[in-house]
Write a protein that holds these residues in place. Structure first.
Motif, PDB file in Angstrom:
ATOM      1  N   LYS A 180       0.822  -1.211   0.000  1.00 37.69           N
ATOM      2  CA  LYS A 180       0.000   0.000   0.000  1.00 37.69           C
ATOM      3  C   LYS A 180       0.856   1.261   0.000  1.00 37.69           C
ATOM      4  CE  LYS A 180      -4.221  -1.807   2.137  1.00 37.69           C
ATOM      5  NZ  LYS A 180      -5.205  -1.619   3.226  1.00 37.69           N
ATOM      6  N   LEU A 181       1.940   1.257   0.788  1.00 38.63           N
ATOM      7  CA  LEU A 181       2.819   2.427   0.827  1.00 38.63           C
ATOM      8  C   LEU A 181       3.451   2.680  -0.541  1.00 38.63           C
ATOM      9  CD1 LEU A 181       4.597   1.940   4.276  1.00 38.63           C
ATOM     10  CD2 LEU A 181       2.820   3.609   3.713  1.00 38.63           C
ATOM     11  N   SER A 184       0.812   4.099  -2.934  1.00 38.10           N
ATOM     12  CA  SER A 184       0.439   5.476  -2.613  1.00 38.10           C
ATOM     13  C   SER A 184       1.546   6.458  -2.959  1.00 38.10           C
ATOM     14  CB  SER A 184       0.075   5.580  -1.129  1.00 38.10           C
ATOM     15  OG  SER A 184      -1.114   4.863  -0.859  1.00 38.10           O
ATOM     16  N   ARG A 185       2.794   6.052  -2.767  1.00 40.66           N
ATOM     17  CA  ARG A 185       3.907   6.936  -3.141  1.00 40.66           C
ATOM     18  C   ARG A 185       3.941   7.158  -4.645  1.00 40.66           C
ATOM     19  NH1 ARG A 185       7.458   3.506   1.020  1.00 40.66           N
ATOM     20  NH2 ARG A 185       7.144   4.790   2.901  1.00 40.66           N
ATOM     21  N   CYS A 225       0.638  11.442   7.004  1.00 43.80           N
ATOM     22  CA  CYS A 225       0.590  10.234   6.189  1.00 43.80           C
ATOM     23  C   CYS A 225       1.969   9.587   6.118  1.00 43.80           C
ATOM     24  CB  CYS A 225       0.097  10.570   4.789  1.00 43.80           C
ATOM     25  SG  CYS A 225       0.137   9.172   3.646  1.00 43.80           S
ATOM     26  N   ALA A 227       3.061   7.618   3.924  1.00 43.01           N
ATOM     27  CA  ALA A 227       3.484   7.410   2.537  1.00 43.01           C
ATOM     28  C   ALA A 227       3.977   8.694   1.898  1.00 43.01           C
ATOM     29  CB  ALA A 227       2.331   6.829   1.716  1.00 43.01           C
ATOM     30  N   ASP A 255      -6.822   7.431   6.451  1.00 46.25           N
ATOM     31  CA  ASP A 255      -7.035   7.750   5.045  1.00 46.25           C
ATOM     32  C   ASP A 255      -6.302   9.027   4.680  1.00 46.25           C
ATOM     33  OD1 ASP A 255      -9.182   5.827   3.862  1.00 46.25           O
ATOM     34  OD2 ASP A 255      -9.979   6.372   5.826  1.00 46.25           O
ATOM     35  N   CYS A 256      -5.672   9.020   3.518  1.00 43.26           N
ATOM     36  CA  CYS A 256      -4.998  10.203   2.990  1.00 43.26           C
ATOM     37  C   CYS A 256      -5.557  10.493   1.609  1.00 43.26           C
ATOM     38  CB  CYS A 256      -3.496   9.981   2.922  1.00 43.26           C
ATOM     39  SG  CYS A 256      -2.593  11.390   2.215  1.00 43.26           S
ATOM     40  N   CYS A 259      -2.775  10.826  -1.481  1.00 40.86           N
ATOM     41  CA  CYS A 259      -2.155   9.677  -2.167  1.00 40.86           C
ATOM     42  C   CYS A 259      -3.024   8.429  -2.145  1.00 40.86           C
ATOM     43  CB  CYS A 259      -0.793   9.377  -1.558  1.00 40.86           C
ATOM     44  SG  CYS A 259      -0.864   8.776   0.147  1.00 40.86           S
ATOM     45  N   LEU A 261      -3.944   6.597   0.302  1.00 42.75           N
ATOM     46  CA  LEU A 261      -3.564   5.545   1.244  1.00 42.75           C
ATOM     47  C   LEU A 261      -4.724   5.248   2.194  1.00 42.75           C
ATOM     48  CD1 LEU A 261      -1.304   3.693   2.374  1.00 42.75           C
ATOM     49  CD2 LEU A 261      -0.762   5.539   3.984  1.00 42.75           C
ATOM     50  N   HIS A 262      -5.009   3.975   2.366  1.00 45.48           N
ATOM     51  CA  HIS A 262      -6.022   3.545   3.323  1.00 45.48           C
ATOM     52  C   HIS A 262      -5.456   2.394   4.138  1.00 45.48           C
ATOM     53  CE1 HIS A 262      -9.805   2.374   5.154  1.00 45.48           C
ATOM     54  NE2 HIS A 262      -9.599   1.139   4.728  1.00 45.48           N
ATOM     55  N   LEU A 263      -5.384   2.564   5.444  1.00 46.04           N
ATOM     56  CA  LEU A 263      -4.845   1.545   6.340  1.00 46.04           C
ATOM     57  C   LEU A 263      -5.907   1.135   7.351  1.00 46.04           C
ATOM     58  CD1 LEU A 263      -1.319   3.052   7.159  1.00 46.04           C
ATOM     59  CD2 LEU A 263      -1.910   1.399   5.370  1.00 46.04           C
TER      60      LEU A 263
END
Length: 305
Positions: A180-181, A184-185, A225, A227, A255-256, A259, A261-263
């Motif tokens: 995921k990282l 998102s990057r 975030c 990421a 959540d970001c 990018c 990103l969802h964790l």
């Protein structure tokens, strides 16, 4: 009365022993394994609730069941088999309000309940979810064992398998996190690499201001975030730490918008800046008022039931 924490805890242990026995028998018994594990989890959740009061495990709209749980079933000759108790999902939600250590239900499908219902009502289960169901059960049961003072003896000869399942799940979570990282990057670079630093900061500030808390959770706070270092949103469940008399939040989602990103748990537990519970700038009285419990609690109400 059969709605005692001791009876329910003993039943839970028997069902879990049968679940692991079926699990060890291989694919032909996996359906029974997930069914029995879910029943074991349900009974231990009810043991925790029944320790507070038996009425917490019966259907609130069924008067005769409430009468029985209050210890007055003889007034209408109510017998134990006639009592209507709550189902797994309701027991889970009630217990989670009282014990923050119980992990939240995931967004979308819930393998723990879905697998059990599939076996019980349709004779079907998804083989790919068997290990996930056991891990979900373990993560619910472990904090309950601590709260009930039962300890690891509950697992009996299956303690090594318990540890192995958690270890494998942790390794899978670390892989998911890194995937995921990286994704998102890449998204962040595609969206903002061509924008100058000054303008990019303005754009990211605007993006961050558009983030709204999830309506499925209690509270949301800003967080960096992991990421892209933009400002994201950490959503969680709010509770009152009664020993310190402060309001805290257990993060369950991050959540970001910058990018994408969802964790979720347990990925969050691997990110040090997002893993720990955080104290909120809120008085316990304000929290209880938001929950509809009034804004003026006396000292007696600050004690655990």
């Amino acid at each position: 009365m059969h709605l005692t924490p001791e009876r329910l805890a003993l039943s839970s242990r028997k069902w879990m022993d049968a679940a692991f026995a079926a699990f060890s028998d291989g694919p032909s018994s996996e359906g029974m394994a997930v069914h029995h594990a879910a029943v074991a989890t349900e009974h231990l959740l009810k043991a925790f609730l029944a320790r507070i009061h038996p009425s917490l495990v019966v259907e609130g709209k069924d008067f005769l069941s409430l009468l029985y749980a209050a210890g007055h079933g003889e007034l209408r000759q109510v017998k134990g088999p006639q009592v209507k108790t709550i189902q797994l999902g309701e027991a889970y939600e009630r217990a989670r309000v009282l014990l923050p250590g119980i992990p939240p239900r995931p967004r979308g499908p819930w393998p723990l309940a879905d697998a059990r219902n599939g076996v019980a009502h349709a004779g079907y289960h998804d083989r790919d979810e068997v290990i996930g169901v056991f891990v979900s059960c373990i993560k619910v049961i472990d904090p309950l064992l601590v709260e009930l003072g039962i300890g690891a003896d509950y697992w009996g000869p299956h303690e090594a398998m318990h540890d192995k399942l958690l270890q494998e799940e942790g390794e899978a979570a670390r892989i998911r996190l890194e995937q995921k990282l990286a994704r998102s990057r890449r998204i962040f670079a595609e969206r903002y690499a061509h924008i100058g630093d000054g303008l990019r900061d303005v754009v990211l500030t605007t993006v961050a201001s558009l983030i709204t808390p999830s309506f499925t959770n209690d509270y949301s706070v800003r967080a960096v975030c992991p990421a892209c270092s933009s400002e994201g949103s950490s959503d969680g469940l709010v509770y009152v730490d009664r020993e310190r008399w402060v309001v805290s939040m257990t993060p369950i989602f991050f959540d970001c918008a910058a990018c994408d990103l969802h964790l979720e748990v347990p990925e969050l537990s691997l990110v040090s800046s997002l893993a720990d519970d955080m104290d909120l700038d809120m008085r316990p009285e304000e929290h209880y008022s938001r929950m509809g419990g009034g804004d003026d609690l006396d000292a007696g109400q600050r004690e655990w039931p």
